[in-house]
Design a protein around this motif. Sequence first.
Motif, PDB file in Angstrom:
ATOM      1  N   ILE A 190       9.984   3.366   8.355  1.00  0.00           N
ATOM      2  CA  ILE A 190       8.837   2.985   7.519  1.00  0.00           C
ATOM      3  C   ILE A 190       8.587   4.181   6.611  1.00  0.00           C
ATOM      4  CG2 ILE A 190       6.433   2.267   7.431  1.00  0.00           C
ATOM      5  CD1 ILE A 190       8.163   0.251   8.862  1.00  0.00           C
ATOM      6  N   THR A 191       8.807   4.025   5.329  1.00  0.00           N
ATOM      7  CA  THR A 191       8.574   5.129   4.410  1.00  0.00           C
ATOM      8  C   THR A 191       7.161   5.040   3.841  1.00  0.00           C
ATOM      9  OG1 THR A 191       9.507   3.901   2.533  1.00  0.00           O
ATOM     10  CG2 THR A 191      10.998   5.317   3.790  1.00  0.00           C
ATOM     11  N   GLY A 192       6.597   6.196   3.524  1.00  0.00           N
ATOM     12  CA  GLY A 192       5.246   6.267   3.007  1.00  0.00           C
ATOM     13  C   GLY A 192       5.205   6.358   1.495  1.00  0.00           C
ATOM     14  N   PRO A 193       4.012   6.527   0.935  1.00  0.00           N
ATOM     15  CA  PRO A 193       3.871   6.624  -0.522  1.00  0.00           C
ATOM     16  C   PRO A 193       4.692   7.750  -1.139  1.00  0.00           C
ATOM     17  CG  PRO A 193       1.738   6.254   0.505  1.00  0.00           C
ATOM     18  CD  PRO A 193       2.705   6.512   1.615  1.00  0.00           C
ATOM     19  N   PRO A 228       0.191   3.178   9.881  1.00  0.00           N
ATOM     20  CA  PRO A 228       0.539   4.588   9.708  1.00  0.00           C
ATOM     21  C   PRO A 228      -0.710   5.462   9.645  1.00  0.00           C
ATOM     22  CG  PRO A 228       1.765   3.197   8.178  1.00  0.00           C
ATOM     23  CD  PRO A 228       0.702   2.339   8.784  1.00  0.00           C
ATOM     24  N   ASP A 229      -0.594   6.683  10.140  1.00  0.00           N
ATOM     25  CA  ASP A 229      -1.690   7.638   9.995  1.00  0.00           C
ATOM     26  C   ASP A 229      -2.005   7.793   8.507  1.00  0.00           C
ATOM     27  OD1 ASP A 229      -1.662   7.983  12.713  1.00  0.00           O
ATOM     28  OD2 ASP A 229      -0.621   9.910  12.671  1.00  0.00           O
ATOM     29  N   GLY A 230      -3.270   7.651   8.174  1.00  0.00           N
ATOM     30  CA  GLY A 230      -3.681   7.762   6.789  1.00  0.00           C
ATOM     31  C   GLY A 230      -3.803   6.430   6.078  1.00  0.00           C
ATOM     32  N   ALA A 231      -3.199   5.378   6.640  1.00  0.00           N
ATOM     33  CA  ALA A 231      -3.337   4.042   6.052  1.00  0.00           C
ATOM     34  C   ALA A 231      -4.726   3.504   6.350  1.00  0.00           C
ATOM     35  CB  ALA A 231      -2.272   3.102   6.599  1.00  0.00           C
ATOM     36  N   PRO A 288      10.134   9.115   5.453  1.00  0.00           N
ATOM     37  CA  PRO A 288       9.843   8.349   6.660  1.00  0.00           C
ATOM     38  C   PRO A 288       8.532   8.790   7.313  1.00  0.00           C
ATOM     39  CG  PRO A 288      12.138   9.015   6.627  1.00  0.00           C
ATOM     40  CD  PRO A 288      11.473   9.745   5.502  1.00  0.00           C
ATOM     41  N   VAL A 289       7.738   7.818   7.701  1.00  0.00           N
ATOM     42  CA  VAL A 289       6.472   8.088   8.382  1.00  0.00           C
ATOM     43  C   VAL A 289       6.757   8.399   9.846  1.00  0.00           C
ATOM     44  CG1 VAL A 289       4.249   7.096   9.062  1.00  0.00           C
ATOM     45  CG2 VAL A 289       5.218   6.560   6.808  1.00  0.00           C
ATOM     46  N   THR A 290       6.085   9.413  10.373  1.00  0.00           N
ATOM     47  CA  THR A 290       6.267   9.785  11.781  1.00  0.00           C
ATOM     48  C   THR A 290       4.997   9.609  12.607  1.00  0.00           C
ATOM     49  OG1 THR A 290       5.781  12.102  11.261  1.00  0.00           O
ATOM     50  CG2 THR A 290       8.100  11.429  11.234  1.00  0.00           C
ATOM     51  N   GLY A 291       3.857   9.423  11.961  1.00  0.00           N
ATOM     52  CA  GLY A 291       2.605   9.276  12.686  1.00  0.00           C
ATOM     53  C   GLY A 291       2.045   7.876  12.543  1.00  0.00           C
ATOM     54  N   PHE A 292       1.747   7.237  13.679  1.00  0.00           N
ATOM     55  CA  PHE A 292       1.222   5.882  13.693  1.00  0.00           C
ATOM     56  C   PHE A 292       0.075   5.757  14.693  1.00  0.00           C
ATOM     57  CE2 PHE A 292       5.614   5.505  12.345  1.00  0.00           C
ATOM     58  CZ  PHE A 292       5.556   4.577  11.302  1.00  0.00           C
ATOM     59  N   ASP A 317       0.820  -1.217   0.000  1.00  0.00           N
ATOM     60  CA  ASP A 317       0.000   0.000   0.000  1.00  0.00           C
ATOM     61  C   ASP A 317       0.852   1.265   0.000  1.00  0.00           C
ATOM     62  OD1 ASP A 317      -2.096  -1.761   0.090  1.00  0.00           O
ATOM     63  OD2 ASP A 317      -2.745  -1.246   2.131  1.00  0.00           O
ATOM     64  N   GLY A 318       2.039   1.187  -0.586  1.00  0.00           N
ATOM     65  CA  GLY A 318       2.924   2.345  -0.662  1.00  0.00           C
ATOM     66  C   GLY A 318       3.840   2.526   0.533  1.00  0.00           C
ATOM     67  N   TYR A 319       3.709   1.676   1.544  1.00  0.00           N
ATOM     68  CA  TYR A 319       4.537   1.767   2.747  1.00  0.00           C
ATOM     69  C   TYR A 319       5.620   0.687   2.696  1.00  0.00           C
ATOM     70  CZ  TYR A 319       0.823   4.798   4.382  1.00  0.00           C
ATOM     71  OH  TYR A 319      -0.087   5.818   4.490  1.00  0.00           O
ATOM     72  N   THR A 320       6.848   1.063   3.100  1.00  0.00           N
ATOM     73  CA  THR A 320       7.991   0.169   2.954  1.00  0.00           C
ATOM     74  C   THR A 320       8.821   0.141   4.228  1.00  0.00           C
ATOM     75  OG1 THR A 320       8.108   0.669   0.577  1.00  0.00           O
ATOM     76  CG2 THR A 320      10.058  -0.333   1.582  1.00  0.00           C
ATOM     77  N   LEU A 321       9.218  -1.057   4.634  1.00  0.00           N
ATOM     78  CA  LEU A 321      10.145  -1.236   5.748  1.00  0.00           C
ATOM     79  C   LEU A 321      11.567  -1.096   5.197  1.00  0.00           C
ATOM     80  CD1 LEU A 321      11.139  -2.136   8.550  1.00  0.00           C
ATOM     81  CD2 LEU A 321      10.683  -4.504   7.845  1.00  0.00           C
ATOM     82  N   VAL A 322      12.335  -0.148   5.743  1.00  0.00           N
ATOM     83  CA  VAL A 322      13.680   0.147   5.232  1.00  0.00           C
ATOM     84  C   VAL A 322      14.701   0.015   6.362  1.00  0.00           C
ATOM     85  CG1 VAL A 322      15.136   1.797   4.005  1.00  0.00           C
ATOM     86  CG2 VAL A 322      12.663   1.761   3.570  1.00  0.00           C
ATOM     87  N   PRO A 323      15.342  -1.149   6.509  1.00  0.00           N
ATOM     88  CA  PRO A 323      16.417  -1.281   7.502  1.00  0.00           C
ATOM     89  C   PRO A 323      17.642  -0.460   7.079  1.00  0.00           C
ATOM     90  CG  PRO A 323      15.603  -3.430   6.767  1.00  0.00           C
ATOM     91  CD  PRO A 323      15.068  -2.413   5.814  1.00  0.00           C
ATOM     92  N   ARG A 324      18.328   0.137   8.057  1.00  0.00           N
ATOM     93  CA  ARG A 324      19.555   0.867   7.761  1.00  0.00           C
ATOM     94  C   ARG A 324      20.691  -0.090   7.392  1.00  0.00           C
ATOM     95  NH1 ARG A 324      19.691   6.294   9.521  1.00  0.00           N
ATOM     96  NH2 ARG A 324      17.634   7.131   8.990  1.00  0.00           N
ATOM     97  N   ARG A 325      20.615  -1.315   7.907  1.00  0.00           N
ATOM     98  CA  ARG A 325      21.596  -2.338   7.554  1.00  0.00           C
ATOM     99  C   ARG A 325      20.883  -3.688   7.573  1.00  0.00           C
ATOM    100  NH1 ARG A 325      25.966  -2.492  12.379  1.00  0.00           N
ATOM    101  NH2 ARG A 325      26.724  -4.172  11.044  1.00  0.00           N
ATOM    102  N   THR A 326      21.332  -4.595   6.716  1.00  0.00           N
ATOM    103  CA  THR A 326      20.684  -5.901   6.616  1.00  0.00           C
ATOM    104  C   THR A 326      21.663  -7.050   6.820  1.00  0.00           C
ATOM    105  OG1 THR A 326      20.923  -5.789   4.204  1.00  0.00           O
ATOM    106  CG2 THR A 326      18.795  -5.123   5.150  1.00  0.00           C
ATOM    107  N   THR A 327      22.856  -6.747   7.313  1.00  0.00           N
ATOM    108  CA  THR A 327      23.809  -7.782   7.699  1.00  0.00           C
ATOM    109  C   THR A 327      24.315  -7.463   9.098  1.00  0.00           C
ATOM    110  OG1 THR A 327      24.502  -8.138   5.403  1.00  0.00           O
ATOM    111  CG2 THR A 327      25.956  -8.964   7.121  1.00  0.00           C
ATOM    112  N   LEU A 328      24.163  -8.400  10.032  1.00  0.00           N
ATOM    113  CA  LEU A 328      24.585  -8.212  11.414  1.00  0.00           C
ATOM    114  C   LEU A 328      25.597  -9.292  11.794  1.00  0.00           C
ATOM    115  CD1 LEU A 328      21.159  -7.432  13.170  1.00  0.00           C
ATOM    116  CD2 LEU A 328      22.753  -5.843  12.077  1.00  0.00           C
ATOM    117  N   THR A 329      26.377  -9.025  12.833  1.00  0.00           N
ATOM    118  CA  THR A 329      27.386  -9.955  13.312  1.00  0.00           C
ATOM    119  C   THR A 329      26.788 -10.882  14.359  1.00  0.00           C
ATOM    120  OG1 THR A 329      29.116  -8.302  12.939  1.00  0.00           O
ATOM    121  CG2 THR A 329      29.653 -10.137  14.404  1.00  0.00           C
ATOM    122  N   PRO A 330      26.985 -12.201  14.227  1.00  0.00           N
ATOM    123  CA  PRO A 330      26.391 -13.117  15.214  1.00  0.00           C
ATOM    124  C   PRO A 330      26.928 -12.873  16.613  1.00  0.00           C
ATOM    125  CG  PRO A 330      27.988 -14.261  13.810  1.00  0.00           C
ATOM    126  CD  PRO A 330      27.773 -12.915  13.213  1.00  0.00           C
TER     127      PRO A 330
END
Length: 319
Positions: A94-97, A158-161, A101-105, A71-84
């Motif tokens: 969480i970015t919007g359409p 998100p607000d508006g979703a 970044p979305v600030t209201g939930f 629905d136009g909303y996306t989960l955006v990790p700053r990094r996708t590889t972590l150390t065990p």
Amino acid sequence: MNSAIKLGAYVAGLAVVFGGAAGVGKIVGPVGASAETASHDGGGHGGSGSGGHGGEGAASHAPGGLQVSEDGYTLVPRRTTLTPGKRTDFRFTITGPDGKPVTGFKPLHGKRLHLIVARRDLSGFQHLHPSETGGGVWTVPITLPTAGVYRFFTDVQPDGAKRQLTLGADVFVPGDLRTTPLPKPERVAKVDGYEVTLAGGLTPGKSAELTLSVSKGGEPVTDLEPYLEAYGHLVALRQGDLAYLHVHPDGEPGDGKTKPGPGITFFAEAPSSGAYRLYLDFKHDGKVRTAEFTVHAGNAQAPVQDEPTGGHDDTPHTH
């Protein structure tokens, strides 16, 4: 399997690797493509929908958590590889359409955002509540103890979703991979001196009642403490693609009819036959514990191990 697995081949065979018996291998970071791109595959199923926390509208959508965007909303990790084994400050937005970044939930069960983490073989469950640092950036300290691919789910509205969304992205932990077979179905899970008994089951395509009863020392626990505006919180994940099920708690503290134990009742709808892992969070004596169960919906069978199902009380639960 003792050779290094490149990301492209790994993602293509993800359900096979983690849906089968125990294996050993090597996980490496992104090769030839970014991990963010790989996470969009979401286990090979298109579409996701409302899941967990009692969201509405699941009937007209696929299960939640299968896509990184909806629905136009996306989960955006700053990094996708972590150390065990290393404690990491995990940040994401969480970015919007509009791409910002979305600030209201809208709060869901007392929290604006819930973060659920599980390894692709359904081990390593964590339920966390990140903090917003400003500008729509969320952060939470996390330790992923062993190598593997972990699915990170965010439950948000998100607000508006128009509805609640469960977005999912993969996070990679390099190293020697040893998968954990899915435990066989058991009706009783033991965790930290408590026993949790499961009554009911899952029926593909239909809402089913599940009641989990908590006892300690052979005596029923009748003074459970509220946790996330209920006496328990239940997450259900499907083996293979980790589809995030739509689960409703029945009643809430203070409604004049819901008792603080020993039984906690939920309603869940399994979208298909298959094996599912249930994770019940409950709070007693000031501490949140997690009891885990394997449940088969329909006539599905899954690879199992002989050890009884159990739970854990050492996984972080942030409040």
